[in-house]
Write a protein that holds these residues in place. Structure first.
Motif, PDB file in Angstrom:
ATOM      1  N   LEU A  64      40.604  48.728  56.854  1.00 11.68           N
ATOM      2  CA  LEU A  64      41.730  49.000  56.797  1.00 11.68           C
ATOM      3  C   LEU A  64      41.914  49.870  55.411  1.00 11.68           C
ATOM      4  O   LEU A  64      42.714  50.883  55.553  1.00 11.68           O
ATOM      5  CB  LEU A  64      42.647  47.765  56.534  1.00 11.68           C
ATOM      6  CG  LEU A  64      42.686  46.823  57.765  1.00 11.68           C
ATOM      7  CD1 LEU A  64      43.036  45.375  57.292  1.00 11.68           C
ATOM      8  CD2 LEU A  64      43.640  47.532  58.795  1.00 11.68           C
ATOM      9  N   ILE A  65      41.152  49.900  54.612  1.00 17.77           N
ATOM     10  CA  ILE A  65      41.050  50.537  53.408  1.00 17.77           C
ATOM     11  C   ILE A  65      40.696  52.185  53.874  1.00 17.77           C
ATOM     12  O   ILE A  65      41.260  52.919  53.203  1.00 17.77           O
ATOM     13  CB  ILE A  65      39.932  50.129  52.242  1.00 17.77           C
ATOM     14  CG1 ILE A  65      40.664  48.885  51.541  1.00 17.77           C
ATOM     15  CG2 ILE A  65      39.703  51.412  51.123  1.00 17.77           C
ATOM     16  CD1 ILE A  65      39.648  48.415  50.718  1.00 17.77           C
ATOM     17  N   ILE A 117      41.299  53.599  56.570  1.00 20.90           N
ATOM     18  CA  ILE A 117      42.261  54.392  57.388  1.00 20.90           C
ATOM     19  C   ILE A 117      43.573  54.491  56.168  1.00 20.90           C
ATOM     20  O   ILE A 117      44.758  54.775  56.824  1.00 20.90           O
ATOM     21  CB  ILE A 117      42.640  53.668  58.559  1.00 20.90           C
ATOM     22  CG1 ILE A 117      43.089  52.228  58.300  1.00 20.90           C
ATOM     23  CG2 ILE A 117      41.341  53.673  59.523  1.00 20.90           C
ATOM     24  CD1 ILE A 117      43.496  51.376  59.684  1.00 20.90           C
ATOM     25  N   GLY A 118      43.418  54.167  55.097  1.00 22.00           N
ATOM     26  CA  GLY A 118      44.483  54.651  54.047  1.00 22.00           C
ATOM     27  C   GLY A 118      45.358  53.259  54.035  1.00 22.00           C
ATOM     28  O   GLY A 118      46.470  53.618  53.489  1.00 22.00           O
ATOM     29  N   LYS A 119      45.331  52.148  54.573  1.00 20.72           N
ATOM     30  CA  LYS A 119      46.261  50.969  54.244  1.00 20.72           C
ATOM     31  C   LYS A 119      46.605  50.599  53.042  1.00 20.72           C
ATOM     32  O   LYS A 119      45.512  50.361  52.204  1.00 20.72           O
ATOM     33  CB  LYS A 119      46.063  49.895  55.019  1.00 20.72           C
ATOM     34  CG  LYS A 119      45.837  50.098  56.782  1.00 20.72           C
ATOM     35  CD  LYS A 119      47.123  50.151  57.288  1.00 20.72           C
ATOM     36  CE  LYS A 119      47.272  50.396  58.761  1.00 20.72           C
ATOM     37  NZ  LYS A 119      48.603  50.608  59.282  1.00 20.72           N
ATOM     38  N   SER A 120      47.590  50.390  52.566  1.00 20.87           N
ATOM     39  CA  SER A 120      48.068  49.835  51.234  1.00 20.87           C
ATOM     40  C   SER A 120      47.729  48.363  51.116  1.00 20.87           C
ATOM     41  O   SER A 120      47.255  47.746  52.029  1.00 20.87           O
ATOM     42  CB  SER A 120      49.384  49.958  50.888  1.00 20.87           C
ATOM     43  OG  SER A 120      50.404  49.353  51.589  1.00 20.87           O
ATOM     44  N   LYS A 162      49.760  46.012  50.539  1.00 13.94           N
ATOM     45  CA  LYS A 162      50.890  45.115  51.180  1.00 13.94           C
ATOM     46  C   LYS A 162      50.606  45.236  52.379  1.00 13.94           C
ATOM     47  O   LYS A 162      50.426  44.334  53.315  1.00 13.94           O
ATOM     48  CB  LYS A 162      52.289  45.909  50.864  1.00 13.94           C
ATOM     49  CG  LYS A 162      53.254  45.063  51.494  1.00 13.94           C
ATOM     50  CD  LYS A 162      54.561  45.631  51.019  1.00 13.94           C
ATOM     51  CE  LYS A 162      55.861  45.207  51.497  1.00 13.94           C
ATOM     52  NZ  LYS A 162      57.070  45.629  51.022  1.00 13.94           N
ATOM     53  N   GLU A 163      50.180  46.618  53.269  1.00 16.87           N
ATOM     54  CA  GLU A 163      49.808  46.571  54.620  1.00 16.87           C
ATOM     55  C   GLU A 163      48.808  45.784  55.047  1.00 16.87           C
ATOM     56  O   GLU A 163      48.453  44.999  56.017  1.00 16.87           O
ATOM     57  CB  GLU A 163      49.857  47.837  54.957  1.00 16.87           C
ATOM     58  CG  GLU A 163      50.924  48.699  54.748  1.00 16.87           C
ATOM     59  CD  GLU A 163      50.381  50.393  54.882  1.00 16.87           C
ATOM     60  OE1 GLU A 163      51.553  51.077  55.514  1.00 16.87           O
ATOM     61  OE2 GLU A 163      49.514  50.869  54.667  1.00 16.87           O
ATOM     62  N   ILE A 164      47.593  45.656  54.132  1.00 12.98           N
ATOM     63  CA  ILE A 164      46.444  44.918  54.310  1.00 12.98           C
ATOM     64  C   ILE A 164      46.718  43.518  54.473  1.00 12.98           C
ATOM     65  O   ILE A 164      46.357  42.580  55.570  1.00 12.98           O
ATOM     66  CB  ILE A 164      45.225  45.201  53.613  1.00 12.98           C
ATOM     67  CG1 ILE A 164      44.745  46.701  53.673  1.00 12.98           C
ATOM     68  CG2 ILE A 164      44.076  44.068  53.493  1.00 12.98           C
ATOM     69  CD1 ILE A 164      43.754  46.797  52.415  1.00 12.98           C
ATOM     70  N   CYS A 165      47.655  42.751  53.496  1.00  9.10           N
ATOM     71  CA  CYS A 165      47.943  41.569  53.589  1.00  9.10           C
ATOM     72  C   CYS A 165      48.697  40.964  54.943  1.00  9.10           C
ATOM     73  O   CYS A 165      48.647  40.020  55.586  1.00  9.10           O
ATOM     74  CB  CYS A 165      49.068  41.390  52.288  1.00  9.10           C
ATOM     75  SG  CYS A 165      47.955  41.494  50.762  1.00  9.10           S
ATOM     76  N   THR A 193      48.705  42.844  57.874  1.00 12.01           N
ATOM     77  CA  THR A 193      47.838  42.870  59.080  1.00 12.01           C
ATOM     78  C   THR A 193      46.852  41.583  59.135  1.00 12.01           C
ATOM     79  O   THR A 193      46.486  40.937  60.053  1.00 12.01           O
ATOM     80  CB  THR A 193      46.945  44.162  58.728  1.00 12.01           C
ATOM     81  OG1 THR A 193      47.843  45.232  58.765  1.00 12.01           O
ATOM     82  CG2 THR A 193      45.882  44.318  60.175  1.00 12.01           C
ATOM     83  N   ARG A 246      38.195  53.423  48.484  1.00 14.08           N
ATOM     84  CA  ARG A 246      38.254  54.288  49.803  1.00 14.08           C
ATOM     85  C   ARG A 246      37.161  55.586  49.664  1.00 14.08           C
ATOM     86  O   ARG A 246      36.352  55.733  50.657  1.00 14.08           O
ATOM     87  CB  ARG A 246      39.485  54.842  49.960  1.00 14.08           C
ATOM     88  CG  ARG A 246      39.688  55.490  51.531  1.00 14.08           C
ATOM     89  CD  ARG A 246      41.159  55.700  51.942  1.00 14.08           C
ATOM     90  NE  ARG A 246      41.341  56.350  52.873  1.00 14.08           N
ATOM     91  CZ  ARG A 246      41.796  57.615  53.363  1.00 14.08           C
ATOM     92  NH1 ARG A 246      41.971  58.303  52.146  1.00 14.08           N
ATOM     93  NH2 ARG A 246      41.931  58.181  54.521  1.00 14.08           N
TER      94      ARG A 246
END
Length: 328
Positions: free
Chosen positions: A270-271, A273-276, A278-281, A283, A311
């Motif tokens: 996830l890192i 592909i640029g996820k933040s 908050k987005e990782i949490c 997902t 990243r």
């Protein structure tokens, strides 16, 4: 007030752990901090006579020795002579023995069932529960053993109606401790009946289809049934290809760091592909503190500093691994 409190705790934590502090270390650190600070306020209150529990030269001397013990333990803790886990073991065991001794002394001198005795035994029960909460099962068993011995002596020397009052309370406490110890261990997963084995790619494809819309599965199934057999096969192959690519990415990540856990691998993906955060949490259905702790573990395993961008570092390491593989 809450912000100031966490800021203060974080400063103390950084002083104790200047390089690294995981979630487990933080739990134990805060546990030791809170419980010892409570004692540092409670014992001087006894010495100053603000607590009318005991009035004797023996107990005054005992309180002074107790205070000195806590101060020495704090010094050994903050100078890193003792680890956090060892400090908790020593402190909790000493408090459990102290409270048991106080209760037995009062029982032998007064032969009267009192609120102080019940209060002390309840505190020991709470200490056992806290030990389990910070993942120190052996300490919890030690404290529970001390409590059990105290209760046995209490039962031998007390009238039946007093025993029945106390046992109702402690029976519930024992059941909770037993439940947590058993179901918080690896034994909880033994003997679970598993479905028939299918390949990882097939399971991934099925999971993706089922989770397209959890709130309205019938519409999803109806939509899929309208596809021709050729289109259904094509869709399934596309899904398999997608998860096969995910599998390849997992292999690549493990090639640069074999010690990564499955959860850490998913975070790395996830890192990349640029996820933040908050987005990782969202997902992975995890808390920010949990993800932050695992990111710290990943950095440590990759020998990265706090200044290194995670990243960018992952991309560089993957490219190096790919180039090395192409050469071979």
């Amino acid at each position: 007030m809450t912000t100031f409190f966490f800021y203060f705790i974080s400063k103390l934590e950084h002083f104790k752990y200047p390089c690294y502090c995981g979630l487990q270390e933080r739990r134990q650190f805060v546990c030791f901090l809170f419980t010892t600070f409570v004692e540092l306020f409670y014992i001087p209150a006894n010495i100053l006579g603000l607590n009318d529990y005991h009035h004797s030269v023996i107990f005054d001397a005992y309180d002074w020795l107790h205070l000195i013990f806590i101060i020495i333990l704090q010094i050994l803790f903050w100078t890193n002579t003792l680890s956090t886990k060892t400090s908790i073991y020593i402190f909790f065991t000493a408090i459990a023995i102290k409270l048991s001794a106080e209760s037995l002394y009062e029982l032998s001198t007064t032969s009267v069932y009192g609120i102080h005795i019940l209060g002390n035994l309840n505190i020991i029960l709470i200490l056992a529960s806290v030990a389990i909460a910070v993942r120190l099962s052996k300490l919890a068993i030690t404290i529970t053993t001390i409590l059990t011995l105290g209760l046995i002596i209490f039962c031998i020397t007390s009238p039946l109606h007093h025993i029945l009052r106390v046992m109702r309370i402690f029976f519930v406490g024992y059941m909770f401790i037993l439940y947590i110890i058993i179901f918080d261990s690896k034994n909880a997963t033994k003997g679970l009946r598993m479905p028939n084995r299918i390949t990882k790619e097939e399971q991934s494809a099925i999971d993706m289809l089922i989770n397209l819309n959890k709130s309205d599965k019938e519409k999803v199934y109806s939509l899929l049934s309208r596809l021709s057999s050729t289109h259904q096969e094509e869709l399934l192959n596309n899904i398999k290809d997608y998860y096969h690519q995910q599998y390849i990415e997992t292999i690549n990540l493990l090639s640069i760091c074999p010690s990564l856990t499955p959860s850490e691998v998913e975070i790395c993906k996830l890192i990349l592909i640029g996820k933040s955060l908050k987005e990782i949490c969202f997902t992975l259905h995890k808390t920010p503190s949990n993800i932050t702790s695992q990111r710290t573990h990943i950095r440590k395993k990759l020998n990265l500093t706090k200044q290194d961008d995670l990243r960018t570092s992952l991309m560089i390491l993957l490219n190096k691994a790919k180039d090395s593989k192409d050469k071979t």
